[in-house]
Design an enzyme around this catalytic site. Sequence first.
Site, PDB file in Angstrom:
ATOM      1  N   SER A   1      -0.206   5.343  -1.509  1.00  0.00           N
ATOM      2  CA  SER A   1      -0.944   6.311  -0.759  1.00  0.00           C
ATOM      3  C   SER A   1      -0.831   6.543   0.550  1.00  0.00           C
ATOM      4  O   SER A   1      -0.216   5.470   1.201  1.00  0.00           O
ATOM      5  CB  SER A   1      -2.309   5.925  -1.158  1.00  0.00           C
ATOM      6  OG  SER A   1      -3.494   6.695  -0.394  1.00  0.00           O
TER       7      SER A   1
ATOM      8  N   SER B   1      -4.141  -0.884  14.185  1.00  0.00           N
ATOM      9  CA  SER B   1      -5.128   0.443  14.338  1.00  0.00           C
ATOM     10  C   SER B   1      -5.557   0.074  15.865  1.00  0.00           C
ATOM     11  O   SER B   1      -5.699  -0.903  16.249  1.00  0.00           O
ATOM     12  CB  SER B   1      -6.196   0.496  13.612  1.00  0.00           C
ATOM     13  OG  SER B   1      -7.029   1.463  14.152  1.00  0.00           O
TER      14      SER B   1
ATOM     15  N   GLY C   1       0.883  -1.202   0.066  1.00  0.00           N
ATOM     16  CA  GLY C   1       0.158   0.031  -0.075  1.00  0.00           C
ATOM     17  C   GLY C   1       0.816   1.208  -0.021  1.00  0.00           C
ATOM     18  O   GLY C   1       0.604   2.309   0.563  1.00  0.00           O
ATOM     19  N   ALA C   2       1.978   1.035  -0.802  1.00  0.00           N
ATOM     20  CA  ALA C   2       3.009   2.214  -0.770  1.00  0.00           C
ATOM     21  C   ALA C   2       2.416   3.486  -1.659  1.00  0.00           C
ATOM     22  O   ALA C   2       2.854   4.499  -2.011  1.00  0.00           O
ATOM     23  CB  ALA C   2       4.192   1.955  -1.185  1.00  0.00           C
TER      24      ALA C   2
ATOM     25  N   TYR D   1     -13.874  -3.953  10.149  1.00  0.00           N
ATOM     26  CA  TYR D   1     -12.620  -3.152  10.320  1.00  0.00           C
ATOM     27  C   TYR D   1     -12.042  -3.395  11.563  1.00  0.00           C
ATOM     28  O   TYR D   1     -10.595  -3.844  11.729  1.00  0.00           O
ATOM     29  CB  TYR D   1     -12.626  -1.524  10.009  1.00  0.00           C
ATOM     30  CG  TYR D   1     -11.258  -0.795   9.990  1.00  0.00           C
ATOM     31  CD1 TYR D   1     -10.583  -1.170   8.820  1.00  0.00           C
ATOM     32  CD2 TYR D   1     -11.121  -0.122  11.149  1.00  0.00           C
ATOM     33  CE1 TYR D   1      -9.305  -0.317   9.045  1.00  0.00           C
ATOM     34  CE2 TYR D   1      -9.784   0.577  11.132  1.00  0.00           C
ATOM     35  CZ  TYR D   1      -8.832   0.330   9.969  1.00  0.00           C
ATOM     36  OH  TYR D   1      -7.861   1.138   9.932  1.00  0.00           O
TER      37      TYR D   1
ATOM     38  N   GLY E   1       1.604   4.528   3.795  1.00  0.00           N
ATOM     39  CA  GLY E   1       2.645   3.739   2.983  1.00  0.00           C
ATOM     40  C   GLY E   1       3.553   4.669   2.147  1.00  0.00           C
ATOM     41  O   GLY E   1       4.683   4.403   2.147  1.00  0.00           O
TER      42      GLY E   1
HETATM   43  N1  LIG Z   1      -5.536   6.906   8.435  1.00  0.00           N
HETATM   44  C1  LIG Z   1      -5.798   6.477   9.703  1.00  0.00           C
HETATM   45  O1  LIG Z   1      -5.964   7.478  10.639  1.00  0.00           O
HETATM   46  C2  LIG Z   1      -5.500   5.330  10.226  1.00  0.00           C
HETATM   47  C3  LIG Z   1      -5.530   4.906  11.587  1.00  0.00           C
HETATM   48  C4  LIG Z   1      -5.400   3.774  12.104  1.00  0.00           C
HETATM   49  C5  LIG Z   1      -4.722   2.618  11.276  1.00  0.00           C
HETATM   50  N2  LIG Z   1      -4.575   2.920   9.615  1.00  0.00           N
HETATM   51  C6  LIG Z   1      -3.992   1.921   8.957  1.00  0.00           C
HETATM   52  O2  LIG Z   1      -2.906   2.291   8.043  1.00  0.00           O
HETATM   53  C7  LIG Z   1      -3.025   1.667   7.184  1.00  0.00           C
HETATM   54  C8  LIG Z   1      -2.466   2.592   5.760  1.00  0.00           C
HETATM   55  O3  LIG Z   1      -3.837   3.359   5.582  1.00  0.00           O
HETATM   56  P1  LIG Z   1      -3.918   4.603   4.946  1.00  0.00           P
HETATM   57  O4  LIG Z   1      -4.553   5.452   6.293  1.00  0.00           O
HETATM   58  O5  LIG Z   1      -2.405   5.286   4.664  1.00  0.00           O
HETATM   59  O6  LIG Z   1      -5.061   4.734   4.029  1.00  0.00           O
HETATM   60  P2  LIG Z   1      -4.703   4.947   2.301  1.00  0.00           P
HETATM   61  O7  LIG Z   1      -4.335   6.209   2.009  1.00  0.00           O
HETATM   62  O8  LIG Z   1      -6.184   4.597   1.791  1.00  0.00           O
HETATM   63  O9  LIG Z   1      -3.536   3.764   1.817  1.00  0.00           O
HETATM   64  C9  LIG Z   1      -4.135   2.473   1.948  1.00  0.00           C
HETATM   65  C10 LIG Z   1      -3.216   1.609   0.774  1.00  0.00           C
HETATM   66  O10 LIG Z   1      -3.386   0.343   0.751  1.00  0.00           O
HETATM   67  C11 LIG Z   1      -3.840   0.108  -0.540  1.00  0.00           C
HETATM   68  N3  LIG Z   1      -4.827  -1.140  -0.768  1.00  0.00           N
HETATM   69  C12 LIG Z   1      -5.978  -1.207  -0.498  1.00  0.00           C
HETATM   70  N4  LIG Z   1      -6.717  -2.270  -0.742  1.00  0.00           N
HETATM   71  C13 LIG Z   1      -5.457  -2.949  -1.289  1.00  0.00           C
HETATM   72  C14 LIG Z   1      -5.676  -4.339  -1.926  1.00  0.00           C
HETATM   73  N5  LIG Z   1      -6.373  -5.159  -2.114  1.00  0.00           N
HETATM   74  N6  LIG Z   1      -3.874  -4.882  -2.232  1.00  0.00           N
HETATM   75  C15 LIG Z   1      -3.226  -3.967  -2.268  1.00  0.00           C
HETATM   76  N7  LIG Z   1      -3.328  -2.761  -1.709  1.00  0.00           N
HETATM   77  C16 LIG Z   1      -4.277  -2.110  -1.308  1.00  0.00           C
HETATM   78  C17 LIG Z   1      -4.254   1.422  -1.287  1.00  0.00           C
HETATM   79  O11 LIG Z   1      -4.098   1.455  -2.598  1.00  0.00           O
HETATM   80  P3  LIG Z   1      -5.316   2.258  -3.351  1.00  0.00           P
HETATM   81  O12 LIG Z   1      -4.744   3.501  -3.378  1.00  0.00           O
HETATM   82  O13 LIG Z   1      -5.266   1.718  -4.626  1.00  0.00           O
HETATM   83  O14 LIG Z   1      -6.771   2.135  -2.758  1.00  0.00           O
HETATM   84  C18 LIG Z   1      -3.134   2.099  -0.714  1.00  0.00           C
HETATM   85  O15 LIG Z   1      -1.982   2.212  -1.260  1.00  0.00           O
HETATM   86  C19 LIG Z   1      -4.073   0.706   7.086  1.00  0.00           C
HETATM   87  O16 LIG Z   1      -3.677  -0.582   7.218  1.00  0.00           O
HETATM   88  C20 LIG Z   1      -5.000   1.271   7.988  1.00  0.00           C
HETATM   89  O17 LIG Z   1      -5.874   0.397   8.479  1.00  0.00           O
HETATM   90  C21 LIG Z   1      -4.752   4.135   9.243  1.00  0.00           C
END
Ligand SMILES: NC(=O)c1ccc[n+]([C@@H]2O[C@H](COP(=O)([O-])OP(=O)(O)OC[C@H]3O[C@@H](n4cnc5c(N)ncnc54)[C@H](OP(=O)(O)O)[C@@H]3O)[C@@H](O)[C@H]2O)c1
Length: 277
Positions: A11, A137, A8-9, A163, A14
Site C-alpha cells: 500500500s 515522519s 509495507g509494500a 505515533y 511502500g
Molecule cells: N502518509 C503520510 O503522510 C506519511 C507521513 C509521514 C510518514 N509516513 C510513514 O510512511 C510509512 C508508510 O505509510 P503510508 O502512508 O504509505 O501508509 P499505508 O498506505 O497505510 O501503508 C502502510 C503499510 O504498512 C503495512 N503495515 C501496517 N501494519 C503492519 C504490520 N503489523 N506488519 C507489516 N506491515 C504492516 C500496511 O499493511 P496493510 O495495508 O495490510 O495495512 C501497509 O502496507 C509509514 O511508516 C508512515 O509512518 C507517512
Amino acid sequence: MKTAIVTGASSGIGFATAKALAAQGWRVIMASRNPEKNERAAKELQRLTGSGELIPMTLDLASFRSVRAFAKSFLEQQEGLDVLINNAGIYTSDFQKTEDGFEMQIGVNHFGHFLLTHLLRERLAQSEDPRLVVVSSVAHIQGQIDFDSFREEKGVYKGFRAYRQSKLANVLFTVEHARRFPDITANCLHPGGVRTPIATKHSNWYTNLGWRLLTPLLISPERGARTSLFLATAPEIKGQSGGYYDDKQRKRNLVPQARDEEMARRLWEYSEGVCSV
Ligand SMILES: NC(=O)c1ccc[n+]([C@@H]2O[C@H](COP(=O)([O-])OP(=O)(O)OC[C@H]3O[C@@H](n4cnc5c(N)ncnc54)[C@H](OP(=O)(O)O)[C@@H]3O)[C@@H](O)[C@H]2O)c1
C-alpha cells in the site's frame, strides 16, 4: 541484479517505492502482513512494470514470531540483500497491543523493524553498498520516549502521542545504527504529507474525517517515495550515514531529543532485551 526488501509494500508509499525499484530492474521483496493483499499488489506491480522479480512474502511486524519466520524464509530462499527499507507503519487512535504485549505503534513501527533489521544485518552487510532506509515522519520532532508507555496504557490513550514516539524511535534507531555499524549506510526520512490510507485504517471518526479533508493537499505516493528511493540508490549517499532527510531529499538538522545519544543507546539496549537478541 540488486535486491531490496520493502516492508509495507502492499500500500501507499511502500507500493510506490517497490514500483520504482522494480522499474529500475531491482528484485523487490514485498514484505507485508496480509498475504492476499500483498499477492494482489505484486501482480499489479508486475503488470505496471513488466518485472518478474516482485516477490510477495508475509511479514507481520506486530508479531516477533512472524518477523523471525519471515527472516528465516528470506535467508533460506533468497541470496543477496542490498537495501532494507523499513517503510511499514501504523497509526491507530485506540490502544491496541501486539502479539508480544507492546503498544501497537511502538511495537510495529519500532520493535518489529528492530528485530527484522537485526536478523537481516549479516546478509545486508555482505552487499558491496549496503543500505538501510527508515521511513520516519516529521511528527518525530514532537515525540518523547516514555519507556513506561511501551506495554501499558497510561491514562487516556493518545494515538498521536504514541505515533510521534514511534517515529522518534525510528530516528534514534537510525542514528544509533549508523554509530554501531558504520559499514552499512543508514538514513531516515520524512516522506511528506502523502495521500495514503494510513490515518483512516484504525482511526476514530474525527481523525478519519480530518485526514480525508486534508487529502487534496497531500502529495502522491510516487512523490512520497522519492526520498526513500534517493537514500536507497543515490551514489552520493554511499557511506553517508545517520542523517534525517525531508521530502525534498535535503538533509535536516536533528532536534535535541533525536540526537540524544544516551536515549538512543538506552532504547537500543531495551529493544535488544525485548527482542531477545
Ligand atoms: N502518509 C503520510 O503522510 C506519511 C507521513 C509521514 C510518514 N509516513 C510513514 O510512511 C510509512 C508508510 O505509510 P503510508 O502512508 O504509505 O501508509 P499505508 O498506505 O497505510 O501503508 C502502510 C503499510 O504498512 C503495512 N503495515 C501496517 N501494519 C503492519 C504490520 N503489523 N506488519 C507489516 N506491515 C504492516 C500496511 O499493511 P496493510 O495495508 O495490510 O495495512 C501497509 O502496507 C509509514 O511508516 C508512515 O509512518 C507517512
